[in-house]
Enzyme design. Structure first.
Site, PDB file in Angstrom:
ATOM      1  N   ASN A 249      -0.582  11.887 -21.951  1.00  0.00           N
ATOM      2  CA  ASN A 249      -0.397  11.405 -20.573  1.00  0.00           C
ATOM      3  C   ASN A 249      -1.683  11.410 -19.752  1.00  0.00           C
ATOM      4  O   ASN A 249      -1.649  11.072 -18.563  1.00  0.00           O
ATOM      5  CB  ASN A 249       0.684  12.222 -19.850  1.00  0.00           C
ATOM      6  CG  ASN A 249       0.341  13.699 -19.695  1.00  0.00           C
ATOM      7  OD1 ASN A 249      -0.806  14.100 -19.832  1.00  0.00           O
ATOM      8  ND2 ASN A 249       1.351  14.509 -19.409  1.00  0.00           N
ATOM      9  N   LYS A 250      -2.799  11.771 -20.362  1.00  0.00           N
ATOM     10  CA  LYS A 250      -4.034  11.865 -19.601  1.00  0.00           C
ATOM     11  C   LYS A 250      -4.647  10.482 -19.363  1.00  0.00           C
ATOM     12  O   LYS A 250      -4.302   9.500 -20.013  1.00  0.00           O
ATOM     13  CB  LYS A 250      -5.041  12.766 -20.330  1.00  0.00           C
ATOM     14  CG  LYS A 250      -4.600  14.229 -20.405  1.00  0.00           C
ATOM     15  CD  LYS A 250      -4.370  14.823 -19.026  1.00  0.00           C
ATOM     16  CE  LYS A 250      -4.219  16.340 -19.034  1.00  0.00           C
ATOM     17  NZ  LYS A 250      -2.946  16.785 -19.642  1.00  0.00           N
ATOM     18  N   ASN A 251      -5.585  10.429 -18.406  1.00  0.00           N
ATOM     19  CA  ASN A 251      -6.215   9.155 -18.037  1.00  0.00           C
ATOM     20  C   ASN A 251      -6.874   8.483 -19.231  1.00  0.00           C
ATOM     21  O   ASN A 251      -6.905   7.255 -19.327  1.00  0.00           O
ATOM     22  CB  ASN A 251      -7.252   9.390 -16.940  1.00  0.00           C
ATOM     23  CG  ASN A 251      -6.647  10.004 -15.700  1.00  0.00           C
ATOM     24  OD1 ASN A 251      -5.855  10.947 -15.779  1.00  0.00           O
ATOM     25  ND2 ASN A 251      -7.010   9.490 -14.529  1.00  0.00           N
TER      26      ASN A 251
ATOM     27  N   ARG B  96      -4.852   3.444 -12.742  1.00  0.00           N
ATOM     28  CA  ARG B  96      -4.252   4.639 -12.120  1.00  0.00           C
ATOM     29  C   ARG B  96      -4.400   4.583 -10.599  1.00  0.00           C
ATOM     30  O   ARG B  96      -3.462   4.901  -9.869  1.00  0.00           O
ATOM     31  CB  ARG B  96      -4.929   5.895 -12.667  1.00  0.00           C
ATOM     32  CG  ARG B  96      -4.798   6.101 -14.163  1.00  0.00           C
ATOM     33  CD  ARG B  96      -3.658   7.005 -14.525  1.00  0.00           C
ATOM     34  NE  ARG B  96      -3.557   7.161 -15.970  1.00  0.00           N
ATOM     35  CZ  ARG B  96      -2.850   8.106 -16.579  1.00  0.00           C
ATOM     36  NH1 ARG B  96      -2.180   8.985 -15.865  1.00  0.00           N
ATOM     37  NH2 ARG B  96      -2.792   8.166 -17.895  1.00  0.00           N
TER      38      ARG B  96
END
Length: 357
Positions: free
Chosen positions: A184-186, A255
């Site tokens: 789920n990280k950038n 994002r």
């Protein structure tokens, strides 16, 4: 009830992820040897504007490796935020040191730099700030405290790939920094992590310890002077990571765009509070070139003004096929840390308010 399910987060693959993984498989280089590991380390370090990167198997071991490289151990104290995920505290405990908690700033949700100096003792060896949700900590103030008391600064940038503090990339603002590449990280490799630094000595120490303390330059004789760790990243994971870094600015923009949509659509609804973002501040001059990268889009609920509790809102979202998560429970509320003898007696009202709402 909706039949559609919207998860909290999904990985994005818009570049060479598939082709690089296939290349690794077709050439047989799937373990920790292979060109993608070194290319990923170099490319990500360049992205962070530092000299060195050390790829590892997840973000938690990246923190542990960095702390070990700094010589943190039994009897030492490391200042961390009370409001964070438990991996930050756990990594400190793995070394035998003890985490010391600092409450969050009510606006930024990061550890409050104005409360840090009161927690410094003669056992303090490092400050470990976490850039919560992708917003950088006030690194100027923290570096000032570190210089005053001769402390290391280790950035936990697990949630902040590509974030800027006054024009400088997170990862370049301390002695070392660590990143997570969880799904789920950038930027993601599925599972993975990285330590970055400008210090050649710390770089060599991390490389040495992450590979079972095999000598860096001597022939492999299977004689070990120290106990190291098996924290290597595979070439398969690094292949994904390299492709992700190649598209890092695009993924970051997505994002930020998503957050802008949340801000616009939730504007005017009473009782919904957002984390501070300089892009929406009345006076942006002081934090010029500071960029929040919005790992997650989080809100704090003022139940009295909103008319519904946090848990009631989560239930309503779930009924409509929308997944959500609570914010972190404070470190001072963790039974595991109490069992290890951490000081749980302090008051952390901002952390509690964030966790509860």
């Amino acid at each position: 009830m909706s039949t559609q399910f919207i998860p909290v987060c999904e990985p994005t693959f818009l570049g060479n992820e598939m082709s690089y993984v296939l290349e690794a498989m077709e050439t047989g280089w799937i373990s920790s040897s292979g060109k993608f590991v070194s290319e990923f380390e170099t490319t990500f370090a360049n992205y962070c504007e530092v000299r060195y990167g050390i790829a590892v198997c997840n973000g938690t071991v990246a923190l542990h490796l960095a702390l070990e490289a700094l010589g943190i151990g039994a009897g030492d104290e490391v200042i961390i935020p009370a409001f964070t995920m438990i991996a930050t505290a756990a990594a400190v405990c793995y070394t035998g040191a003890r985490p010391v908690f600092v409450d969050a700033n009510p606006d930024t949700w990061n550890l409050d730099p104005d409360l840090v100096e009161d927690k410094v003792t003669d056992r303090t060896k490092a400050i470990l700030p976490v850039h919560i949700m992708g917003y950088p900590c006030d690194m100027n103030k923290l570096q000032g405290i570190a210089e005053k008391y001769g402390l290391f600064v280790l950035e936990d940038a697990a949630e902040a790939h590509g974030a800027l503090w006054r024009g400088r990339k997170v990862g370049s603002l301390g002695n070392l920094a660590t990143f997570s590449f969880f799904a789920n990280k950038n930027l993601t490799t599925g599972e993975g992590g990285m330590v970055v630094t400008n210090d050649e000595g710390l770089y060599d120490r991390c490389r040495y310890l992450k590979n079972l303390a095999f000598p860096l330059k001597a022939a492999r004789e299977y004689i070990h002077e120290d106990l190291g760790f098996n924290y290597r990243m595979s070439n398969l994971h690094a292949a994904i990571g390299l492709a992700q870094v190649e598209k890092a600015d695009e993924y970051r923009s997505r994002r930020i765009h998503n957050h802008r949509q949340y801000r616009d659509m939730l504007a005017g609804i009473p009782g919904i509070e957002h984390q501070f973002d300089p892009a929406y501040a009345n006076d942006q001059q002081e934090l010029h070139d500071t960029v929040h990268v919005h790992w997650m889009n989080a809100i704090n609920i003022n139940q009295e003004r909103y008319g519904r509790s946090r848990d009631a809102l989560m239930a309503l979202l779930r009924e409509n096929g929308i997944d959500s998560r609570k914010l972190f429970t404070g470190m001072h509320r963790q039974p595991a840390l109490a069992k290890l003898g951490c000081d749980m007696s302090g008051k952390y009202p901002v952390t509690d308010r964030l966790a509860e709402n």
